[in-house]
Design a protein around this motif. Structure first.
Motif, PDB file in Angstrom:
ATOM      1  N   PHE A 100      -3.631  -4.651  -7.958  1.00  0.00           N
ATOM      2  CA  PHE A 100      -2.235  -4.434  -8.292  1.00  0.00           C
ATOM      3  C   PHE A 100      -1.956  -5.007  -9.680  1.00  0.00           C
ATOM      4  CE2 PHE A 100       2.222  -6.106  -7.589  1.00  0.00           C
ATOM      5  CZ  PHE A 100       2.849  -4.877  -7.678  1.00  0.00           C
ATOM      6  N   SER A 101      -1.251  -4.220 -10.531  1.00  0.00           N
ATOM      7  CA  SER A 101      -1.008  -4.660 -11.901  1.00  0.00           C
ATOM      8  C   SER A 101       0.346  -4.177 -12.411  1.00  0.00           C
ATOM      9  CB  SER A 101      -2.104  -4.137 -12.834  1.00  0.00           C
ATOM     10  OG  SER A 101      -1.927  -2.745 -13.033  1.00  0.00           O
ATOM     11  N   ARG A 102       0.630  -4.598 -13.622  1.00  0.00           N
ATOM     12  CA  ARG A 102       1.849  -4.174 -14.323  1.00  0.00           C
ATOM     13  C   ARG A 102       1.951  -2.656 -14.384  1.00  0.00           C
ATOM     14  NH1 ARG A 102       2.529  -5.191 -20.802  1.00  0.00           N
ATOM     15  NH2 ARG A 102       4.238  -3.751 -21.118  1.00  0.00           N
ATOM     16  N   ALA A 103       0.840  -1.976 -14.571  1.00  0.00           N
ATOM     17  CA  ALA A 103       0.849  -0.516 -14.647  1.00  0.00           C
ATOM     18  C   ALA A 103       1.388   0.090 -13.352  1.00  0.00           C
ATOM     19  CB  ALA A 103      -0.556   0.011 -14.943  1.00  0.00           C
ATOM     20  N   ASP A 104       0.989  -0.467 -12.211  1.00  0.00           N
ATOM     21  CA  ASP A 104       1.483   0.017 -10.925  1.00  0.00           C
ATOM     22  C   ASP A 104       2.988  -0.212 -10.794  1.00  0.00           C
ATOM     23  OD1 ASP A 104      -1.105   0.779  -9.688  1.00  0.00           O
ATOM     24  OD2 ASP A 104      -1.504  -1.364  -9.881  1.00  0.00           O
ATOM     25  N   VAL A 105       3.425  -1.372 -11.216  1.00  0.00           N
ATOM     26  CA  VAL A 105       4.847  -1.720 -11.143  1.00  0.00           C
ATOM     27  C   VAL A 105       5.657  -0.750 -11.995  1.00  0.00           C
ATOM     28  CG1 VAL A 105       6.572  -3.493 -11.669  1.00  0.00           C
ATOM     29  CG2 VAL A 105       4.357  -4.164 -10.700  1.00  0.00           C
ATOM     30  N   GLN A 106       5.205  -0.512 -13.208  1.00  0.00           N
ATOM     31  CA  GLN A 106       5.984   0.340 -14.108  1.00  0.00           C
ATOM     32  C   GLN A 106       5.950   1.806 -13.682  1.00  0.00           C
ATOM     33  OE1 GLN A 106       4.598  -1.549 -17.965  1.00  0.00           O
ATOM     34  NE2 GLN A 106       6.820  -1.578 -18.210  1.00  0.00           N
ATOM     35  N   LEU A 107       4.839   2.273 -13.135  1.00  0.00           N
ATOM     36  CA  LEU A 107       4.804   3.655 -12.647  1.00  0.00           C
ATOM     37  C   LEU A 107       5.743   3.812 -11.457  1.00  0.00           C
ATOM     38  CD1 LEU A 107       3.834   6.543 -12.694  1.00  0.00           C
ATOM     39  CD2 LEU A 107       1.811   5.826 -11.389  1.00  0.00           C
ATOM     40  N   LEU A 108       5.744   2.867 -10.540  1.00  0.00           N
ATOM     41  CA  LEU A 108       6.657   2.949  -9.408  1.00  0.00           C
ATOM     42  C   LEU A 108       8.111   2.928  -9.876  1.00  0.00           C
ATOM     43  CD1 LEU A 108       7.187   3.078  -6.365  1.00  0.00           C
ATOM     44  CD2 LEU A 108       7.162   0.572  -6.363  1.00  0.00           C
ATOM     45  N   ALA A 151       7.637  -8.485  -8.770  1.00  0.00           N
ATOM     46  CA  ALA A 151       6.296  -8.146  -8.290  1.00  0.00           C
ATOM     47  C   ALA A 151       5.403  -9.380  -8.228  1.00  0.00           C
ATOM     48  CB  ALA A 151       5.659  -7.089  -9.189  1.00  0.00           C
ATOM     49  N   ALA A 152       5.610 -10.295  -9.168  1.00  0.00           N
ATOM     50  CA  ALA A 152       4.828 -11.535  -9.195  1.00  0.00           C
ATOM     51  C   ALA A 152       5.356 -12.559  -8.194  1.00  0.00           C
ATOM     52  CB  ALA A 152       4.857 -12.131 -10.604  1.00  0.00           C
ATOM     53  N   SER A 181      12.654  -3.511 -16.409  1.00  0.00           N
ATOM     54  CA  SER A 181      11.193  -3.620 -16.245  1.00  0.00           C
ATOM     55  C   SER A 181      10.755  -5.070 -16.146  1.00  0.00           C
ATOM     56  CB  SER A 181      10.468  -2.940 -17.405  1.00  0.00           C
ATOM     57  OG  SER A 181      10.657  -1.550 -17.355  1.00  0.00           O
ATOM     58  N   ILE A 182      11.448  -5.940 -16.835  1.00  0.00           N
ATOM     59  CA  ILE A 182      11.139  -7.377 -16.773  1.00  0.00           C
ATOM     60  C   ILE A 182      11.498  -7.912 -15.396  1.00  0.00           C
ATOM     61  CG2 ILE A 182      11.725  -9.648 -17.748  1.00  0.00           C
ATOM     62  CD1 ILE A 182      12.208  -8.030 -20.452  1.00  0.00           C
ATOM     63  N   ARG A 183      12.661  -7.511 -14.869  1.00  0.00           N
ATOM     64  CA  ARG A 183      13.048  -7.910 -13.511  1.00  0.00           C
ATOM     65  C   ARG A 183      12.005  -7.434 -12.503  1.00  0.00           C
ATOM     66  NH1 ARG A 183      18.284  -5.628 -15.240  1.00  0.00           N
ATOM     67  NH2 ARG A 183      19.617  -7.373 -15.829  1.00  0.00           N
ATOM     68  N   TRP A 184      11.595  -6.175 -12.637  1.00  0.00           N
ATOM     69  CA  TRP A 184      10.585  -5.611 -11.736  1.00  0.00           C
ATOM     70  C   TRP A 184       9.298  -6.431 -11.762  1.00  0.00           C
ATOM     71  CZ3 TRP A 184       9.706  -1.710  -8.255  1.00  0.00           C
ATOM     72  CH2 TRP A 184      10.733  -0.785  -8.031  1.00  0.00           C
TER      73      TRP A 184
END
Length: 174
Positions: free
Chosen positions: A106-114, A25-26, A18-21
């Protein structure tokens, strides 16, 4: 120029993925130091200098800090790179826009859901067949340039953990 974040973990997904993701994303490049042997896990130097708070990994070196605890690391990265709501109320997910989970950006929530959707699809490829809105959402988020780059072959994204990697992890950490 600030140095790249340095990630300390084994080479698989685990709690570091999740940290890599989020860094991907950033659009942040990072370096990884993989723990390959039980002796690396001992990380005597890191333990002695106090870097491994609670004697655990993942650990991320960023902005002169050595951070452990996934949630703290993710919160820091999300805030630093503005991958969160514009204020605390938006971060609570009450009001969201049409395209994203927090506010209308776009946020962390989007990244983690994907990330979760893609991991579940690895186990059950047709999981979204009865959820057209999630399928559309997945397509939209997957096409954000930094995410699209992370999903390409050869990126830092780790493959699913196989039996061999699982055995290596057990050998290192237990």
């Amino acid at each position: 120029m600030a140095s790249k974040p340095r990630l300390h973990y084994f080479s698989g997904r685990g709690r570091m993925e999740s940290i890599r993701w989020l860094l991907a994303a950033a659009g942040v490049e990072y370096e990884e130091e993989f723990i390959k042997e039980k002796e690396d896990w001992g990380c005597e130097k890191l333990r002695k200098d106090g870097s491994l708070l609670f004697q655990q990994v993942p650990m991320v070196e960023i902005d002169g800090m050595k951070m452990v605890q996934c949630r703290a690391i993710l919160n820091y990265i999300a805030a630093k790179y503005k991958l969160c709501g514009k204020d605390l109320k938006e971060n609570a997910l009450k009001d969201h826009g049409q395209d994203y989970l927090v506010g209308n950006r776009f946020s962390r929530a989007d990244v983690q859901l994907l990330e979760v959707i893609l991991m579940v699809e690895e186990l059950k490829p047709d999981v979204l067949s009865k959820f057209p809105l999630l399928k559309t959402y997945k397509g939209r988020i997957s096409n954000i340039p930094t995410i699209k780059k992370f999903l390409q072959p050869g990126s830092a994204r780790k493959p699913p953990t196989d039996e061999k990697e699982y055995a290596e992890c057990i050998k290192i950490f237990y």
